[in-house]
Every structure is written in C-alpha cells, then in structure tokens.
Design an enzyme around this catalytic site. Structure first.
Site, mmCIF file in Angstrom:
data_model
loop_
_atom_site.group_PDB
_atom_site.id
_atom_site.type_symbol
_atom_site.label_atom_id
_atom_site.label_comp_id
_atom_site.label_asym_id
_atom_site.label_seq_id
_atom_site.Cartn_x
_atom_site.Cartn_y
_atom_site.Cartn_z
ATOM 1 N N CYS A 231 2.202 1.330 12.972
ATOM 2 C CA CYS A 231 3.395 2.011 12.474
ATOM 3 C C CYS A 231 3.925 2.964 13.544
ATOM 4 O O CYS A 231 5.049 3.399 13.509
ATOM 5 C CB CYS A 231 3.086 2.792 11.206
ATOM 6 N N HIS B 92 -2.119 -7.630 2.242
ATOM 7 C CA HIS B 92 -2.062 -8.280 3.560
ATOM 8 C C HIS B 92 -3.150 -7.840 4.523
ATOM 9 O O HIS B 92 -3.239 -8.369 5.632
ATOM 10 C CB HIS B 92 -0.666 -8.100 4.189
ATOM 11 N N SER C 74 -3.738 -2.927 -0.550
ATOM 12 C CA SER C 74 -2.623 -3.754 -0.082
ATOM 13 C C SER C 74 -3.138 -5.160 0.273
ATOM 14 O O SER C 74 -4.130 -5.285 0.993
ATOM 15 C CB SER C 74 -2.010 -3.091 1.150
ATOM 16 N N THR D 291 10.360 -8.024 -12.710
ATOM 17 C CA THR D 291 9.685 -9.322 -12.886
ATOM 18 C C THR D 291 8.548 -9.474 -11.877
ATOM 19 O O THR D 291 8.715 -9.203 -10.691
ATOM 20 C CB THR D 291 10.713 -10.464 -12.721
ATOM 21 N N GLY E 3 0.817 -1.207 0.000
ATOM 22 C CA GLY E 3 0.000 0.000 0.000
ATOM 23 C C GLY E 3 0.852 1.259 0.000
ATOM 24 O O GLY E 3 0.562 2.231 -0.703
ATOM 25 N N ASN F 157 -7.549 3.836 9.369
ATOM 26 C CA ASN F 157 -6.934 2.637 9.975
ATOM 27 C C ASN F 157 -6.995 2.659 11.495
ATOM 28 O O ASN F 157 -6.965 1.616 12.131
ATOM 29 C CB ASN F 157 -5.481 2.463 9.516
HETATM 30 C C1 LIG Z 1 -4.882 3.157 5.631
HETATM 31 C C2 LIG Z 1 -3.559 2.568 5.322
HETATM 32 N N1 LIG Z 1 -2.876 3.016 4.258
HETATM 33 C C3 LIG Z 1 -1.694 2.506 3.917
HETATM 34 C C4 LIG Z 1 -1.106 1.496 4.634
HETATM 35 C C5 LIG Z 1 0.213 0.945 4.199
HETATM 36 O O1 LIG Z 1 0.040 -0.320 3.608
HETATM 37 P P1 LIG Z 1 1.284 -1.348 3.534
HETATM 38 O O2 LIG Z 1 1.446 -1.906 4.904
HETATM 39 O O3 LIG Z 1 0.838 -2.381 2.554
HETATM 40 O O4 LIG Z 1 2.435 -0.588 3.067
HETATM 41 C C6 LIG Z 1 -1.761 0.993 5.770
HETATM 42 C C7 LIG Z 1 -1.145 -0.051 6.603
HETATM 43 O O5 LIG Z 1 -1.296 -0.098 7.804
HETATM 44 C C8 LIG Z 1 -3.029 1.539 6.116
HETATM 45 O O6 LIG Z 1 -3.704 1.094 7.168
#
Ligand SMILES: Cc1ncc(COP(=O)(O)O)c(C=O)c1O
Length: 378
Positions: free
Chosen positions: A325, A199, A197, A235, A70, A149
């Site tokens: 994060c 995951h 994203s 790739t 993401g 998030n």
């Molecule tokens: C709202 C939001 N955007 C972007 C990201 C970043 O995604 P990635 O972990 O795949 O880099 C996150 C991940 O926590 C997210 O919650």
C-alpha cells in the site's frame, strides 16, 4: 524465470477455489433473497459457506458477516463500535498497524476521540504492561494487528484479550495476515471483533468478513435490505463467499506443512546470505512460531532500496519494499521507523514473502541474484 515473492500483498486463486466459484457467474446466478428455486439454492450456498467458515474459525455462524475486504471489515469494526457506544472515548492501537486501522482511528480522533498508542518493542511485539496502563473505564475499543504485514510479528492475542476483558473494553483484531498462516481459534482467543480478507489465502479479491461476537453493540455498516442481519445490506457475492470458504478450508488443512516448509526455506535463505557474508538485518522476530512463515523482511546496509527492488524486478523477481500500500511512497515505512531500523539499513529494505507455491529452485534463483546484486551495488 518469474518468481513471485509478494504473497503478503496478495495471492492467486487456486484451481479448486476457481472451480467452486465459476457456476455462480453464469448458470447459478439467482439472488439469494429470491423465493424461487434458483434463489433458494444460492441462499443455501451462502448459508453453508457461513456455517463452514464458522466451524473452521470456531465461532457461531450468526457471528460471521461478509464484507468486501479486510479494509472494510476494519473500518466497520472501529467506526461501528464508536457509533453505538457513545459514553466512552479512548481508542487504543499501535503505530505498526495497517493503514486501514491507523486511518480509521485517526478519522475518529479528528472527531473528538482520544487516540492512544501502545508501545511495541524492536521486534514489533506489544508491550503488555503499557497496554495494561492505558486501558481504563473510558476505553471504547482496542484494535490491534495479530500478524504484522511488514515484519511478520505474531502477537499473543490471548494475553491481549485477557487484559481487555478485565478492563471491559471491546477488542478488535486485524487477522488479515494471520489467517491460514498461524493457528487461529476465535473462541479460544475470546475477542469481540476480528477481520479477515479472502485474497491473502488464495481466495478471490473483493471478499472479506468481520466476526462480531454475539451481543456486541455495533452500528450497521450499510443500510438496505435483510442481508447480513441488516447490518451490511446488499445482494451477496455468492461466488466470492463460496470461494473464500473453500480457500479457508484448504489453507487450514495444509497449515502445518505450509508452516514447516516455509520456515525451512526461510532459514535456508538466511544461511546462504550469511555464507555469502552479506551485511543484512532481519527485521522482526526470529524465524519460528512468533513470525509469519515465509516473511523475510530484510534490510541491506548502505545500498539503495529502490534500485535493489528494480534490479530484482528486472530478473523477474517480484517483491515489495515494505507494505504494498506504501510502494508509491519513498518514505521509509512507518513500521520500520517504529521498530527503529538503523538509518544506514532502512532505505534498502525488501519484504520477500514466500507462499504455498514457492519452490526450492525458485528460491535459489532469487538468492543467487540477490547476492550478486547486493555485492555489486556495494
Ligand atoms: C494486516 C492487514 N490488514 C488489512 C489489510 C487490508 O486488506 P484488504 O486488502 O482486503 O483491504 C491488509 C492488506 O494488505 C493487511 O495486510
């Protein structure tokens, strides 16, 4: 007992997804760019995955570009538009974005762009009138998070895109938390760019995508070979691309029952806290269609959040204090500060994020322990 309530940080790969992925690590390792049969077979896998994803999201397959996550998609969207549209210099976002957006925007601000923030209300919803007043002929891009998030707020993207279309500005939507948690139809939303994203919905880590509407003037992210229409060369990660397509298919298939179940669980969670007379705040909107299912961002009055998380952790309960994060930081999260969570609550904020595997028994275990810890702490 171990209870994982940190699904907003990441989710595990399901058996079905893993099964789809496994052949590409060993037997089916051909390079999709090779012209022999092993290559052609894998080219088809990439093409079929792209087609399936485009159908599920309702866009053209030529508008789907695979990335590594993401964060990469968001960086590409914002900086790629800036690189190829030099006549405009205003960037509009909010202060409740993920750091991928905030820091991409700040990077451009340091290089001369003007960064403007749209106000959000106390539940995290964008002030649409403020957005209307900020957009102008000088707006390069509006970049907004669809589902927050941390506090789970789901924006009305259609209303936002109507404003951006009228103002002739590009709109990028960070849909990383939204996908497979709320309905999302790209054609109906009418956005220019959208990040996802793998995951966050039981796909593997290390794969994402950027939707780029046909005709969008965006600079390539990685120069190299022919892959991803020469815009993001390298790739292809066949296993992860196929895995993400499968995870998306499963996630969207179960969306309604997932939403219903997790909203029921969340209501039960809060009812039990009320019955136990716990002093807490639910940050973000009320449980329902405007909040991410299973997101319970709770602040407890007058207690220490780090020790609360530690004590939950000792009981095998995995949660997050705000955004993962930011978990190294002891500063209150930028989102909680922005929505003005009162000072005597903000330090003890825990995000419980339930997921598709969460059970009723697990939740009762968590609530029993939470009530016990909070009462003892106070
Ligand atoms: C709202 C939001 N955007 C972007 C990201 C970043 O995604 P990635 O972990 O795949 O880099 C996150 C991940 O926590 C997210 O919650």
């Amino acid at each position: 007992m171990k209870v994982y309530l940190d699904n907003a940080s990441t989710t595990g790969v399901t058996e079905e997804v893993l099964e789809v992925m496994l052949p590409f690590f060993k037997e089916e390792f051909g390079n999709p760019s090779s012209l022999h049969k092993a290559g052609i077979r894998n080219k088809k896998v990439v093409n079929n995955s792209r087609t399936k994803i485009a159908e599920l999201l309702n866009c053209k397959r030529s508008e789907i570009f695979f990335t590594s996550c993401g964060t990469e998609s968001i960086n590409w969207a914002i900086k790629g538009i800036a690189s190829n549209n030099k006549t405009k210099s205003d960037i509009i976002t909010t202060r409740v974005e993920h750091h991928a957006t905030l820091n991409s925007c700040k990077y451009l601000e340091e290089r001369g762009y003007t960064l403007l923030y749209v106000d959000v209300d106390k539940e995290g919803f964008i002030d649409l009138n403020h957005l209307r007043s900020l957009v102008s002929e000088n707006t390069l891009i509006v970049s907004l998070i669809m589902a927050n998030n941390e506090i789970g707020t789901i924006q009305n993207v259609k209303e936002i895109s109507d404003i951006c279309i009228k103002a002739s500005t590009y709109l990028h939507i960070d849909a990383v938390q939204a996908i497979c948690h709320t309905s999302l139809n790209i054609n109906e939303l009418n956005v220019d760019l959208l990040s996802i994203s793998g995951h966050k919905f039981h796909g593997p880590k290390g794969i994402g995508l950027l939707y780029i509407k046909e005709g969008t003037k965006i600079a390539p992210l990685i120069h190299g070979g022919q892959q991803e229409q020469k815009l993001r060369a390298g790739t292809e990660n066949i296993a992860f691309i196929a895995g993400m397509a499968k995870a998306l298919e499963i996630g969207l298939d179960h969306l309604e029952s997932y939403q219903e179940r997790l909203n029921t669980y969340s209501r039960m969670f809060l009812k039990r806290l009320d019955e136990a007379k716990i002093d807490y705040l639910l940050n973000g909107p009320e449980i329902g269609e405007k909040r991410l299912p299973g997101n319970l961002n709770l602040s407890f009055k007058g207690i220490d959040g780090t020790s609360l998380e530690y004590l939950l952790n000792r009981k095998g309960i995995y949660t997050s204090t705000g955004s993962a994060c930011d978990s190294q930081s002891i500063e209150p999260s930028h989102v909680l500060v922005q929505i003005k969570v009162p000072e005597d609550y903000i330090n003890a904020t825990i995000r419980f994020s339930l997921g598709s595997d969460t059970t009723f028994e697990e939740l009762n275990y968590v609530i029993d322990n939470l009530i016990h810890i909070v009462k003892k702490e106070i």
